[in-house]
Design an enzyme around this catalytic site. Structure first.
Site, PDB file in Angstrom:
ATOM      1  N   HIS A  34      72.237  42.003 -30.801  1.00  0.00           N
ATOM      2  CA  HIS A  34      72.706  40.808 -31.492  1.00  0.00           C
ATOM      3  C   HIS A  34      74.183  40.898 -31.863  1.00  0.00           C
ATOM      4  O   HIS A  34      74.932  39.944 -31.713  1.00  0.00           O
ATOM      5  CB  HIS A  34      71.856  40.600 -32.747  1.00  0.00           C
ATOM      6  CG  HIS A  34      72.068  39.271 -33.386  1.00  0.00           C
ATOM      7  ND1 HIS A  34      71.319  38.170 -33.037  1.00  0.00           N
ATOM      8  CD2 HIS A  34      72.950  38.863 -34.315  1.00  0.00           C
ATOM      9  CE1 HIS A  34      71.734  37.140 -33.749  1.00  0.00           C
ATOM     10  NE2 HIS A  34      72.723  37.529 -34.522  1.00  0.00           N
ATOM     11  N   TYR A  71      76.466  42.547 -28.159  1.00  0.00           N
ATOM     12  CA  TYR A  71      76.446  41.880 -26.846  1.00  0.00           C
ATOM     13  C   TYR A  71      76.456  42.905 -25.720  1.00  0.00           C
ATOM     14  O   TYR A  71      77.080  42.707 -24.685  1.00  0.00           O
ATOM     15  CB  TYR A  71      77.634  40.912 -26.723  1.00  0.00           C
ATOM     16  CG  TYR A  71      77.513  39.713 -27.629  1.00  0.00           C
ATOM     17  CD1 TYR A  71      76.955  38.526 -27.158  1.00  0.00           C
ATOM     18  CD2 TYR A  71      77.928  39.766 -28.951  1.00  0.00           C
ATOM     19  CE1 TYR A  71      76.817  37.430 -27.986  1.00  0.00           C
ATOM     20  CE2 TYR A  71      77.787  38.674 -29.786  1.00  0.00           C
ATOM     21  CZ  TYR A  71      77.229  37.508 -29.301  1.00  0.00           C
ATOM     22  OH  TYR A  71      77.095  36.433 -30.123  1.00  0.00           O
ATOM     23  N   LYS A  97      81.047  26.048 -33.013  1.00  0.00           N
ATOM     24  CA  LYS A  97      80.229  27.155 -32.511  1.00  0.00           C
ATOM     25  C   LYS A  97      78.760  26.755 -32.556  1.00  0.00           C
ATOM     26  O   LYS A  97      78.374  25.850 -33.293  1.00  0.00           O
ATOM     27  CB  LYS A  97      80.430  28.384 -33.398  1.00  0.00           C
ATOM     28  CG  LYS A  97      79.668  29.623 -32.901  1.00  0.00           C
ATOM     29  CD  LYS A  97      80.257  30.899 -33.486  1.00  0.00           C
ATOM     30  CE  LYS A  97      79.773  32.117 -32.747  1.00  0.00           C
ATOM     31  NZ  LYS A  97      78.478  32.576 -33.105  1.00  0.00           N
ATOM     32  N   GLU A 103      74.720  28.591 -32.610  1.00  0.00           N
ATOM     33  CA  GLU A 103      73.994  29.840 -32.785  1.00  0.00           C
ATOM     34  C   GLU A 103      72.501  29.594 -32.809  1.00  0.00           C
ATOM     35  O   GLU A 103      72.036  28.517 -33.170  1.00  0.00           O
ATOM     36  CB  GLU A 103      74.439  30.510 -34.083  1.00  0.00           C
ATOM     37  CG  GLU A 103      74.376  32.012 -33.969  1.00  0.00           C
ATOM     38  CD  GLU A 103      75.283  32.697 -34.972  1.00  0.00           C
ATOM     39  OE1 GLU A 103      76.369  33.138 -34.559  1.00  0.00           O
ATOM     40  OE2 GLU A 103      74.916  32.770 -36.148  1.00  0.00           O
ATOM     41  N   HIS A 153      68.578  30.439 -34.041  1.00  0.00           N
ATOM     42  CA  HIS A 153      67.746  31.008 -35.106  1.00  0.00           C
ATOM     43  C   HIS A 153      66.296  30.925 -34.658  1.00  0.00           C
ATOM     44  O   HIS A 153      65.450  30.371 -35.351  1.00  0.00           O
ATOM     45  CB  HIS A 153      67.996  30.302 -36.441  1.00  0.00           C
ATOM     46  CG  HIS A 153      68.337  31.256 -37.539  1.00  0.00           C
ATOM     47  ND1 HIS A 153      68.024  31.044 -38.850  1.00  0.00           N
ATOM     48  CD2 HIS A 153      68.952  32.460 -37.502  1.00  0.00           C
ATOM     49  CE1 HIS A 153      68.450  32.072 -39.570  1.00  0.00           C
ATOM     50  NE2 HIS A 153      69.012  32.936 -38.780  1.00  0.00           N
ATOM     51  N   ARG A 206      78.741  28.042 -42.161  1.00  0.00           N
ATOM     52  CA  ARG A 206      79.655  29.058 -42.707  1.00  0.00           C
ATOM     53  C   ARG A 206      80.598  29.582 -41.628  1.00  0.00           C
ATOM     54  O   ARG A 206      81.771  29.832 -41.893  1.00  0.00           O
ATOM     55  CB  ARG A 206      78.868  30.204 -43.339  1.00  0.00           C
ATOM     56  CG  ARG A 206      78.240  29.833 -44.672  1.00  0.00           C
ATOM     57  CD  ARG A 206      77.742  31.047 -45.450  1.00  0.00           C
ATOM     58  NE  ARG A 206      76.672  31.762 -44.763  1.00  0.00           N
ATOM     59  CZ  ARG A 206      75.404  31.361 -44.703  1.00  0.00           C
ATOM     60  NH1 ARG A 206      75.043  30.236 -45.286  1.00  0.00           N
ATOM     61  NH2 ARG A 206      74.497  32.079 -44.065  1.00  0.00           N
ATOM     62  N   GLN A 218      64.312  35.031 -45.243  1.00  0.00           N
ATOM     63  CA  GLN A 218      65.515  34.434 -45.826  1.00  0.00           C
ATOM     64  C   GLN A 218      65.215  33.013 -46.252  1.00  0.00           C
ATOM     65  O   GLN A 218      64.636  32.249 -45.487  1.00  0.00           O
ATOM     66  CB  GLN A 218      66.622  34.385 -44.781  1.00  0.00           C
ATOM     67  CG  GLN A 218      67.090  35.725 -44.325  1.00  0.00           C
ATOM     68  CD  GLN A 218      67.633  35.647 -42.918  1.00  0.00           C
ATOM     69  OE1 GLN A 218      66.887  35.397 -41.992  1.00  0.00           O
ATOM     70  NE2 GLN A 218      68.905  35.863 -42.765  1.00  0.00           N
ATOM     71  N   ASP A 221      78.288  27.837 -26.366  1.00  0.00           N
ATOM     72  CA  ASP A 221      76.974  27.908 -25.754  1.00  0.00           C
ATOM     73  C   ASP A 221      76.059  28.791 -26.559  1.00  0.00           C
ATOM     74  O   ASP A 221      76.492  29.540 -27.431  1.00  0.00           O
ATOM     75  CB  ASP A 221      77.074  28.467 -24.336  1.00  0.00           C
ATOM     76  CG  ASP A 221      77.655  29.870 -24.356  1.00  0.00           C
ATOM     77  OD1 ASP A 221      77.012  30.791 -24.889  1.00  0.00           O
ATOM     78  OD2 ASP A 221      78.789  30.041 -23.855  1.00  0.00           O
TER      79      ASP A 221
END
Ligand SMILES: Nc1ncnc2c1ncn2[C@@H]1O[C@H](COP(=O)(O)OP(=O)(O)O)[C@@H](O)[C@H]1O
Ligand SMILES: [Mg+2]
Lengths: 245, 84, 735, 84
Positions: free
Chosen positions: C50, C53, C92, C94, C96, C117, C241, C495
Site C-alpha cells: 500500500h 507500490y 486525486k 483513492e 477504500h 484531506r 475507523q 486513477d
C-alpha cells in the site's frame, strides 16, 4: 445596507449566501463568528445552511446555544431582519425564534433535489418581490427537514399566517408526493408574527444566478434588501415582476 | 457519577424510524414484532455531590440540550456512584 | 513499555507483519542490527504494498506524467495542474475497498474523508467529489446492505463537510460479490502560489499534531495476526475507523486558514500508516530527520504503545511542520476552531528518525535508505490460460424485438437511473455546480475565474477482463470523450487501479497490460497522469475481481458559455451520429445483461479517431447551436438515444443503417449530438475538416422514441421507457 | 411483551457524537460532565411465549438488524409482560 452571515463550526453554506449578497447583489456583507455577540451593525442577518457541530445530536441543537444566537434573538426582537436557511431554520427552531421542531425526513434519507414551493404571502420583507400563489423551483439538501408541531400549534400558526412557503407539485397543487420530507401541512418556510424573521428548508442562495440554471431565489434576497431601504407596507404592491430583479 | 438519559419521540409524534425498523424486522422473519419506537440513549459521566444535585443537573441538561421537548420526552436513570 | 510486553523481534514476526522474501534481512543490514519492535512495525508499514507500490512501480513508470499543464505530478498528496488565470486544480482518487466491505458505512465515509484531506493538505479548497462504485450481483449475500451503507456513508460524510458529490459510476458484477470497490475522488482549487508541498524544511522547526486523538483504529491489518495480540483481550484488537465529518470540516477550514499565514513549512494528513507515513514522507522529501516524543501524542485510550501510536489510522489528523517561533499563531488558529494542537517533536539534521516514548528511545532509523532500499519487484507475468476462450467470438443473437431489448437494458440496475444514489448526495452546495450528476461529465465553475472544470470517472471492467490492454486504453478514451461532450479540454487524470493479487502471474499480466493501454491512450490524447493509487489483493477465497483501472479525468472549459448537456433540449434539433460503427458486441452490456454472455473481444480503441472526435466536440461547443452531446458507451446507440430523451421528456425519430446489432454495438469514438437546424451545415463542415465520420440520423421531437432500422420501425413512448429506467435501481434494491 | 434494546458504539470505537455532546454541555456551563457516550434505544413490543424465548428472539433481532456488531454493542432488558 449591511448584511451579516453567521458562521458556526460546520456551517457550509455561509459562503454561498455571502456570494449572493456580496457579489451578486453587491451589498456590504460580513461573516459573523458564532462566539461573537456583536452583529457589527448588520441590518439583515442570515443563519445559513450546513451541519453546525456536525448536527450530531439534533440538527441545530448545539448551535442554538451559541452566544451569537442570543444577539440574533435581540436583533429580531428589535424588528431586525433574520433569515434562516436549512440548518439555519433548524437553529432558529431549536433557539425558539420560530415555533416547532424538525425531525428526520420521513424516508429517513438525505434528500438533494429540486422542489416546488408555493408563495403563501407576499407581504413579508423576504417575499415582497413574489406574487401570492407564485410557484418557485428551488433545491433542497437536508436529512432533517420534516417540520413537526402539535395540531393546535399548527392551527394557530396557520391562523396568524405563519406559513410562508409550502411544498407543492410543479403545477402548484397540494400533493403528498411533492411534500418530499413529510412536513406537517407541507410547510417549507415559516415566519414569525411580525414577519421580520423567516426561515425555510430550500436554498434560495443556490438558485440566484443564471449559471446555476435557475434564479427563482434571487428575488428573495433582493426583496429583503429593498425592505430595509423602503420599509414594509408597500411590499405587496412592489412585488410585481415576480422572480425578476 | 454515571447516568443514562433516554430520549424518545413523544407519543403523538410520528416515528418513521421505529416504523421502518418494525417493518424490516417483519421482513426478515420477526413477525412477532408489533411495534418499535426508536429513541436515543446517552451515558453521561459527571461529578455531583449527591443524588438530588445529580438529578437536578441532569434534568437541566435534558431541557437545555439533550431533548427537544416540543417533540421528545426524556427520562433519566442514575446508574452508579449515586449512593448519597 | 506500557501495558503490553513487546514481542521478540525476528524474521517470523517480520513475516507476520507482512515483510516478504529477504526484506527483513535487508532491514537488518540497513540498520546494522536487529530492529526494535516499533522499528519493525514502521518499516513493515512503509514497505507494505500500500505505501511502497513495490509491485506496481515498475509499470507505473510508463505513464506520461509531464506536460505543459502539470504543476505537480505523482508523488505529492494530490496531483496539481494549471487551469489558467493564476489558478491550479489539485485532485486525486483513492480506494477504500476492504474497509467498505467490512463496514460499508464507515468504510466509505472514511474513504471520502481521506481523499478530501489529500486535497486540502495541498492548500487547495475542495470543490467537488466523485465516487466510483462496483458492487456484486445485487442478490449476492449482504449486497443490498453494502449498497445502502456505502451510499449513506459517502453522502453523510461529503454532505456534512459541504463538498458536493457531482458524479461517479455505479456498476454491478458478480466478480465483486466478495470484494466491492469504493473509489473516492476529490478535486480542489487554489491560487498557484498557494500550493503547499509536503516537504520538510528548516532544522529545529517544530512538528505539531492537529486534530482527533489517536486510538487503535485500523492498525495495519497484518499486525492483527501477530501472536502477541492474540492472547490479549478483545479490546487490544484494532478497531474499525469511524469518520467524524464535523472534525474534518473544521480541520479543513483551520488548515486553509493556517496555510494563508507563513507559519506553515509543510503539512500532511495522517492517512495509511498514520503518523509513520506522514512524518517519514515529509522528512524524506526534504532530506531531513526528525525527533518525536510519542508521549505527547493525544490518545483516545490511555494505554497505546509506540508501535500502535506510529501505525494508528485514526481519522481527521494532520501533521504540521511549523516555522520556529510562529507556533503560537498556528495554535491560536487551530484552537479557535476548537481543535486539539500539540507539539510532538522537531526537525533535525542528519536524516534520522528518532522516536522517544516515556523517556526511552524506541526507534532510530535512517530515513533515506528506507526509500532507496525499498523493495521493488517485477512479478512474474503469465497470459491467463482462459484468455482464448474468453475472447472467442460470441456470435450475434437474434434481435427480434429491439425496443423490448432496449427497455430490458434500461431496467437493469447497471444501466438504470442512479437518482436513488445521487439524491442522497448534496450536489449543489457551494453553488458551483453547472452540470451535476446525470451528465456525461460534471461541470463546476471556479469562482473568481472565467473557467469551469469538467470531471468524470470511467472504466469498463468487462472490457478489461476480456482484453486488459484495450480496456485500459478505453477507460482513458471514454473519460476524455465524456469531457469533450461538455466542451472541455482534458488537463490531467488520476486513477485508482483495483486488481487482485499481483503475486498471481495472471493478475500481474492483467495489471501490466491495463497500465500499458492506459499509458498509450494518455500519450495519444495528451493527458498526463498526475496522481493515482493502486489497490491490490481485491479477491476473496482466490476469486479475483475484474481488473478495474478507474480513471478520473479533469478538463477545462474556457468561459462559462452555454455548455452542451447530455439530453435533448429543443424540439426540431437535428440529430447527428458522429463516428463509425463496426458492429462490435464483444463485452457489450447487451450480451452481458440480456444474454448472460461475457465473451469476445471488446470494441477496438482507435486513439486517433478519439482525438479527432474530441477536437470536433470542443469545436462544436464553441460555435453555438450545439444543444446536446452524449457519448455512446454502455448499451450502445439505443441506450444513448433513450437517455437523451429522459432529461426533458423530449422524444426523437431516427433512422439507423445496418443490422439491428447496430443499436447495441459499443464501437468507440462515437457520440450523438443534437444541433439547431440552422447550425447543421456549419457542423457538417467541421466534421469534414476534422475527419470525423458523420450521419444525420433524425430529429428531436414528440413524446416517442422511434427507431427505424431497415424496413422496421420500433416505437415506444418516452414516458414508458423512462419509468422502467427510473424504477430499475430502487426496485432491484427493494428500497 | 415489551423490551428495551440499547445499542452503543463499542468502547474502543470513536464516538464523535458523544464527544460533541460532552463539549456542548461544557460550553453551556455543565463543566461537571466528563464523558458522554451516544447510543440508540429501541422499545419493542412483540409476542413471545416465555421469557427465555423472548430473550433469544431479541438477541437475534439485535444480531441481524438492530445493532451493527462490527462497531456496536447491545444490551436487552425485558420491561413488562415478562412474567413467565
Ligand atoms: N455513484 C455515483 N455517484 C454520483 N454520480 C453517479 C454515480 N453513479 C452514476 N452517477 C452519474 O450517473 C450518470 C450516468 O453514469 P454512467 O452511466 O457511468 O455515465 P457514462 O456512461 O456517461 O460514463 C453520470 O452522470 C454519473 O456521474
Ligand atoms: Mg462516466
Amino acid at each position: 445596507m449591511k448584511c451579516g452571515v453567521v458562521v458556526f463550526p460546520g456551517s457550509n453554506c455561509d459562503h454561498d449566501v455571502y456570494h449572493v449578497l456580496g457579489h451578486v447583489l453587491g451589498h456590504e456583507t460580513s461573516l459573523l463568528w458564532h462566539q461573537d455577540t456583536d452583529l457589527q451593525g448588520c441590518e439583515l442577518v442570515v443563519v445559513p445552511g450546513g451541519f453546525s457541530y456536525g448536527d450530531y445530536l439534533r440538527a441545530g441543537s448545539m448551535a442554538a446555544l451559541s452566544p451569537i444566537v442570543g444577539a440574533v434573538r435581540e436583533h429580531a426582537d428589535r424588528g431586525g431582519l433574520v433569515l434562516g436557511i436549512c440548518n439555519g431554520f433548524q437553529i432558529l427552531l431549536e433557539g425558539g425564534l420560530l415555533p416547532g421542531a424538525m425531525r428526520q425526513n420521513h424516508n429517513l434519507r438525505f434528500l438533494c433535489q429540486d422542489v416546488y414551493l408555493r408563495v403563501e404571502r407576499n407581504d413579508l420583507p423576504f417575499t415582497r418581490r413574489y406574487d401570492v400563489g407564485q410557484i418557485l423551483r428551488m433545491p433542497i439538501a437536508h436529512a432533517e427537514g420534516c417540520y413537526q408541531n402539535d395540531e393546535d400549534a399548527l392551527d394557530a400558526l396557520e391562523a396568524r399566517g405563519g406559513v410562508a412557503f409550502r411544498y407543492v407539485d410543479a403545477d402548484g397543487q397540494d400533493a403528498d408526493a411533492a411534500n418530499v420530507n413529510g412536513s406537517a401541512r407541507a410547510i417549507a418556510g415559516l415566519c414569525n408574527e411580525a414577519g421580520n424573521v423567516m426561515a425555510m428548508m430550500p436554498h434560495p442562495e443556490r438558485c440566484a444566478e443564471e449559471l446555476m440554471g435557475n434564479v427563482d431565489g434571487l428575488a428573495l434576497f433582493a426583496g429583503a434588501l429593498d425592505a430595509v431601504t423602503e420599509p414594509l407596507g408597500r411590499g405587496a404592491t412592489a412585488a410585481a415582476g415576480g422572480a425578476t430583479v | 457519577m454515571k447516568a443514562r438519559v433516554t430520549v424518545y419521540p413523544r407519543a403523538q409524534v410520528l416515528d418513521p424510524q421505529g416504523r421502518a425498523i418494525a417493518q424490516a424486522l417483519g421482513r426478515v422473519g420477526f413477525d412477532e414484532v408489533t411495534e418499535v419506537r426508536a429513541g436515543k440513549s446517552f451515558e453521561i459521566e459527571f461529578e455531583a455531590d449527591d443524588r438530588a444535585e445529580a438529578e437536578a443537573r441532569l434534568e437541566q441538561m435534558c431541557e437545555t440540550l439533550l431533548a427537544n421537548t416540543v417533540v421528545e420526552d426524556y427520562s433519566v436513570t442514575l446508574l452508579e456512584g449515586a449512593t448519597a | 513499555m506500557s501495558a503490553l510486553a513487546e514481542p521478540s523481534v525476528d524474521g517470523a514476526l517480520a513475516s507476520e507483519l507482512g515483510l516478504e522474501g529477504d526484506e527483513y534481512e535487508t532491514l537488518v543490514s540497513l540498520l546494522g542490527r536487529d530492529p526494535s519492535y516499533t522499528e519493525l512495525g514502521i518499516v513493515s508499514a512503509l514497505w507494505s504494498e500500500h505505501c511502497s507500490y513495490k509491485s506496481s512501480k515498475v509499470y507505473l513508470k510508463e505513464f506520461p506524467t509531464e506536460g505543459p499543464t502539470v504543476v505537480e505530478g505523482p508523488g505529492e498528496n494530490a496531483g496539481v495542474v494549471d487551469i489558467g488565470y493564476g489558478w491550479v486544480a489539485a485532485f486525486k482518487m483513492e480506494s477504500h475497498n476492504h474497509p467498505s466491505f467490512i463496514e460499508p458505512y464507515q468504510g466509505a465515509a472514511t474513504g471520502v474523508g481521506g481523499i478530501l484531506r489529500d486535497v486540502f493538505t495541498m492548500g487547495a479548497r475542495p470543490i467537488a467529489c466523485l465516487d466510483s462504485l462496483r458492487f456484486g450481483d445485487i442478490n449476492a449475500p449482504r449486497m443490498r446492505h453494502l449498497v445502502d451503507g456505502v451510499v449513506r456513508g459517502i453522502g453523510d460524510y461529503g454532505n456534512c463537510v459541504g463538498i458536493p458529490t457531482v458524479g461517479g459510476e455505479t456498476g454491478f458484477h458478480s466478480s465483486y460479490n466478495g470484494n466491492i470497490l469504493v473509489n473516492a475522488f476529490a478535486l480542489g482549487v487554489a491560487r498557484r502560489e498557494g500550493i503547499f508541498l509536503a516537504k520538510a524544511e528548516g532544522v529545529g522547526n517544530p512538528i505539531l499534531y492537529v486534530g482527533s486523538r489517536t486510538g487503535r483504529d485500523g492498525i495495519h491489518g497484518a499486525t492483527m495476526a501477530s501472536e502477541s495480540f492474540d492472547d490479549q483481550s478483545e479490546a487490544k484488537r484494532p478497531t474499525v475507523q469511524v469518520g467524524d465529518p464535523f472534525t474534518e470540516k473544521v480541520l479543513l477550514e483551520a488548515c486553509l486558514e493556517a496555510m494563508k499565514t507563513d507559519c506553515v513549512v509543510a503539512i500532511q494528513d495522517m492517512g495509511a500508516a498514520g503518523l509513520t507515513s506522514s512524518c517519514f514522507e515529509m522528512a524524506a522529501r526534504g532530506g531531513l530527520g526528525f525527533r518525536l516524543d510519542l508521549s505527547h501524542v493525544p490518545l483516545r485510550e490511555p494505554d497505546l504503545n509506540p508501535f500502535e501510536i506510529m501505525l494508528s489510522e485514526s481519522q481527521e489528523r494532520m501533521v504540521v511542520m511549523a516555522r520556529r517561533g510562529r507556533e503560537d499563531e498556528l495554535e491560536r488558529i487551530f484552537r479557535r476552531w476548537e481543535l486539539e494542537v500539540v507539539p510532538i517533536g522537531e526537525l533535525t539534521e542528519g536524516g534520522v528518525a528518532e522516536l522517544d516514548f516515556g523517556g526511552r528511545r524506541v526507534a532510530q532509523i535512517p530515513i533515506a535508505p528506507l526509500t532507496s532500499e525499498a523493495p521493488e519487484y517485477t512479478r512474474p507475468v503469465e497470459v491467463p490460460s482462459s484468455l482464448p476462450a474468453r475472447q472467442a467470438d460470441p456470435g450475434v443473437p437474434e434481435i427480434a424485438d429491439p425496443m423490448g431489448d432496449l427497455q430490458r437494458l434500461l431496467g437493469t440496475p447497471e444501466l438504470g437511473d442512479k437518482g436513488w444514489i445521487v439524491r442522497q448526495y448534496d450536489h449543489t452546495v457551494r453553488t458551483n455546480t453547472v452540470i451535476g450528476p446525470g451528465g456525461d461529465a460534471a461541470l463546476m465553475r471556479v469562482k473568481d475565474t472565467p473557467v469551469s472544470l469538467a470531471l468524470t470517472s470511467d472504466v469498463n471492467p468487462s472490457y478489461c477482463f476480456l482484453d486488459p490492454r484495450t480496456g485500459g486504453a478505453q477507460a482513458v478514451a471514454e473519460a476524455a470523450r465524456n469531457l469533450a461532450c461538455v466542451g472541455a479540454r482534458p488537463v490531467g487524470l488520476t486513477d485508482c487501479l483495483n486488481f487482485a493479487s499481483p503475486e498471481n502471474p495472471e493478475i500481474a499480466w492483467q495489471f501490466r497490460e491495463c497500465v500499458r493501454g492506459m499509458a498509450e491512450a494518455c500519450e495519444a490524447l495528451g493527458v498526463p497522469v498526475v496522481s493515482g493509487n493502486v489497490s491490490f489483493y481485491n479477491e476473496t477465497e482466490g476469486s479475483p475481481v475484474h481488473p478495474t483501472p478507474t480513471v478520473a479525468m479533469v478538463g477545462v472549459v474556457e468561459g462559462v458559455a452555454d455548455s452542451p448537456v447530455s439530453w435533448f433540449r429543443a424540439e426540431g434539433d437535428r440529430i447527428l451520429l458522429l463516428g463509425r460503427d463496426s458492429a462490435e458486441l464483444g463485452g457489450s452490456a447487451f450480451l452481458r445483461l440480456l444474454h448472460d454472455c461475457e465473451q469476445g473481444r471488446p470494441p477496438a480503441v482507435d486513439l486517433d479517431a478519439e482525438a479527432r472526435l474530441g477536437a470536433l466536440l470542443r469545436r462544436l461547443a464553441l460555435t453555438g447551436g450545439l444543444h446536446t452531446a452524449h457519448d455512446i458507451s454502455n448499451g450502445g446507440l439505443a441506450v444513448a438515444l433513450a437517455e437523451a430523451t429522459f432529461g426533458r421528456d423530449l422524444g426523437a425519430r431516427v433512422r439507423i443503417e445496418g443490422a439491428p446489432a447496430a443499436l447495441f454495438s459499443e464501437s468507440q469514438a462515437r457520440a450523438i449530438v443534437a444541433i439547431a437546424p440552422d447550425s447543421v451545415n456549419e457542423a457538417l463542415a467541421a466534421t469534414t475538416e476534422l475527419g470525423v465520420p458523420v450521419a444525420e440520423i433524425g430529429e428531436v421531437g414528440g413524446t416517442d422514441l422511434a427507431i427505424i432500422n431497415g424496413g422496421d420501425a420500433a416505437v415506444c413512448g418516452v414516458a414508458d421507457i423512462k419509468q422502467t429506467w427510473l424504477e430499475a435501481l430502487p426496485s432491484a434494491l427493494d428500497m
